[in-house]
Design a protein around this motif. Structure first.
Motif, PDB file in Angstrom:
ATOM      1  N   HIS A   9     -56.171   0.351  26.812  1.00  0.00           N
ATOM      2  CA  HIS A   9     -57.307  -0.706  26.529  1.00  0.00           C
ATOM      3  C   HIS A   9     -57.078  -2.022  26.341  1.00  0.00           C
ATOM      4  N   TRP A  10     -56.098  -2.457  25.787  1.00  0.00           N
ATOM      5  CA  TRP A  10     -56.143  -3.875  25.758  1.00  0.00           C
ATOM      6  C   TRP A  10     -55.743  -4.445  26.971  1.00  0.00           C
ATOM      7  N   LEU A  11     -54.848  -3.841  27.899  1.00  0.00           N
ATOM      8  CA  LEU A  11     -54.779  -4.396  29.306  1.00  0.00           C
ATOM      9  C   LEU A  11     -56.139  -4.626  29.939  1.00  0.00           C
ATOM     10  N   ALA A  12     -56.977  -3.458  30.103  1.00  0.00           N
ATOM     11  CA  ALA A  12     -58.157  -3.621  30.869  1.00  0.00           C
ATOM     12  C   ALA A  12     -59.145  -4.726  30.353  1.00  0.00           C
ATOM     13  N   ASP A  13     -59.030  -4.690  28.909  1.00  0.00           N
ATOM     14  CA  ASP A  13     -60.015  -5.743  28.259  1.00  0.00           C
ATOM     15  C   ASP A  13     -59.470  -7.023  28.429  1.00  0.00           C
ATOM     16  N   ASN A  14     -58.287  -7.506  28.830  1.00  0.00           N
ATOM     17  CA  ASN A  14     -57.694  -8.646  29.182  1.00  0.00           C
ATOM     18  C   ASN A  14     -57.312  -8.984  30.670  1.00  0.00           C
ATOM     19  N   ASN A  15     -57.874  -8.269  31.532  1.00  0.00           N
ATOM     20  CA  ASN A  15     -58.118  -8.470  32.871  1.00  0.00           C
ATOM     21  C   ASN A  15     -56.396  -8.262  33.338  1.00  0.00           C
ATOM     22  N   PHE A  16     -55.661  -7.274  33.089  1.00  0.00           N
ATOM     23  CA  PHE A  16     -54.340  -6.867  33.346  1.00  0.00           C
ATOM     24  C   PHE A  16     -54.658  -5.387  34.169  1.00  0.00           C
ATOM     25  N   LYS A  17     -54.524  -5.423  35.450  1.00  0.00           N
ATOM     26  CA  LYS A  17     -54.674  -4.131  36.208  1.00  0.00           C
ATOM     27  C   LYS A  17     -53.272  -3.252  36.074  1.00  0.00           C
ATOM     28  N   ILE A  18     -53.271  -2.025  35.883  1.00  0.00           N
ATOM     29  CA  ILE A  18     -52.158  -1.265  35.780  1.00  0.00           C
ATOM     30  C   ILE A  18     -51.637  -0.788  37.416  1.00  0.00           C
ATOM     31  N   VAL A  19     -50.469  -1.165  37.673  1.00  0.00           N
ATOM     32  CA  VAL A  19     -50.147  -1.176  39.010  1.00  0.00           C
ATOM     33  C   VAL A  19     -49.168  -0.051  39.153  1.00  0.00           C
ATOM     34  N   ASP A  20     -48.276   0.086  38.217  1.00  0.00           N
ATOM     35  CA  ASP A  20     -47.286   1.204  38.172  1.00  0.00           C
ATOM     36  C   ASP A  20     -47.143   1.960  36.828  1.00  0.00           C
ATOM     37  N   GLU A  21     -46.717   3.159  36.756  1.00  0.00           N
ATOM     38  CA  GLU A  21     -46.378   3.863  35.606  1.00  0.00           C
ATOM     39  C   GLU A  21     -45.192   4.931  35.781  1.00  0.00           C
ATOM     40  N   ASP A  22     -44.648   5.171  34.829  1.00  0.00           N
ATOM     41  CA  ASP A  22     -43.458   6.383  34.759  1.00  0.00           C
ATOM     42  C   ASP A  22     -43.556   6.955  33.411  1.00  0.00           C
ATOM     43  N   ILE A  23     -42.945   8.063  33.476  1.00  0.00           N
ATOM     44  CA  ILE A  23     -42.794   8.981  32.501  1.00  0.00           C
ATOM     45  C   ILE A  23     -41.505   9.779  32.330  1.00  0.00           C
ATOM     46  N   VAL A  24     -40.467   9.705  31.185  1.00  0.00           N
ATOM     47  CA  VAL A  24     -39.349   9.891  31.016  1.00  0.00           C
ATOM     48  C   VAL A  24     -39.013  10.780  29.810  1.00  0.00           C
ATOM     49  N   ALA A  25     -38.222  11.781  29.976  1.00  0.00           N
ATOM     50  CA  ALA A  25     -37.871  12.632  28.762  1.00  0.00           C
ATOM     51  C   ALA A  25     -36.634  12.105  28.399  1.00  0.00           C
ATOM     52  N   GLU A  26     -36.442  11.960  27.183  1.00  0.00           N
ATOM     53  CA  GLU A  26     -35.066  11.629  26.495  1.00  0.00           C
ATOM     54  C   GLU A  26     -34.914  11.934  25.139  1.00  0.00           C
ATOM     55  N   GLU A  27     -34.125  12.765  24.702  1.00  0.00           N
ATOM     56  CA  GLU A  27     -33.560  13.148  23.380  1.00  0.00           C
ATOM     57  C   GLU A  27     -34.828  13.744  22.639  1.00  0.00           C
ATOM     58  N   HIS A  28     -35.731  14.507  23.282  1.00  0.00           N
ATOM     59  CA  HIS A  28     -36.845  15.478  22.815  1.00  0.00           C
ATOM     60  C   HIS A  28     -38.029  14.492  22.574  1.00  0.00           C
TER      61      HIS A  28
END
Length: 229
Positions: free
Chosen positions: A131-150
């Motif tokens: 929400h903060w990114l969108a409200d402040n004109n930052f466009k999401i260009v990449d995302e990742d998701i990792v599992a580590e230690e539960h």
């Protein structure tokens, strides 16, 4: 990448080459050291809010002989950045979404003047960050998701743009890029969340005072998750 945990490796992969980086809450300066050692970044600031962590980060930077290229500074959030530093990439990793949002909200125009890229890794509260990114004109260009230690961590990379940024409620919740990638880790996370939400709704229906508003909001999230999965 001997120094970096799986989570920080995912953050490292998001940093563009030939950047000037500020790592806020640097934790031993592991990330800046790796970025300089592998010639990804040309300069880095390791920001720490307390003297103990700052001393540890300084010691690690000196151990690798990188004191000329990594400046370890004491300060609250983005207060460690000056306009002259020409920092174009800010990393904030390993904090809650509320704190990350607070740090970004308190940043001055001067501190953000050269910043084109934000790489954020909230431990919880990812929708708040989006929400903060969108409200402040930052466009999401990449995302990742990792599992580590539960624990499952999401990493969000966003770039400053000159037009409004609009996301759907499902994208705020689950991540616009993660929804496209649909990795096994992403699916496992949201299947688990879906079960939790359904149990929570069932429990709320059995409460003495039924909070219809909360039930409606959670049912909406359940609908989004089911659609994406």
């Amino acid at each position: 990448m001997t120094l970096l945990s799986k989570r920080l490796q995912a953050v490292y992969q998001m940093v563009d080459k030939n950047t000037r980086v500020a790592d806020i809450g640097s934790d031993h300066a592991y990330l800046p050291v790796e970025l300089l050692e592998t010639n990804i970044a040309s300069f880095a600031i390791a920001g720490e809010v307390a003297k103990g962590p700052m001393s540890r980060s300084k010691a690690d930077v000196e151990k690798f002989g990188l004191s000329e290229k990594i400046d370890v500074r004491l300060g609250d959030g983005l207060a460690v950045i000056n306009e002259d530093d020409k920092v174009d990439t800010v990393v904030i990793a390993g904090m809650g979404g509320i704190l990350i949002k607070d740090i970004l909200s308190r940043a001055t125009e001067e501190q953000l003047s050269n910043v084109k890229t934000l790489i954020l890794q909230p431990n919880i509260g990812e929708p708040l960050v989006r929400h903060w990114l969108a409200d402040n004109n930052f466009k999401i260009v990449d995302e990742d998701i990792v599992a580590e230690e539960h624990h499952v961590y999401e990493i969000i990379k966003a770039q400053k743009v000159n037009e409004p940024v609009n996301l759907t409620e499902a994208q705020y919740l689950m991540g616009p890029v993660l929804m496209q990638k649909k990795t096994p880790t992403f699916i496992a996370k949201w299947e688990h969340k879906l079960n939790s939400f359904k149990k929570a709704v069932a429990n709320m229906h059995n409460a003495k005072v039924i909070d219809q508003e909360k039930i409606a909001a959670m049912n909406q999230d359940i609908k989004y998750i089911e659609e994406i999965l």
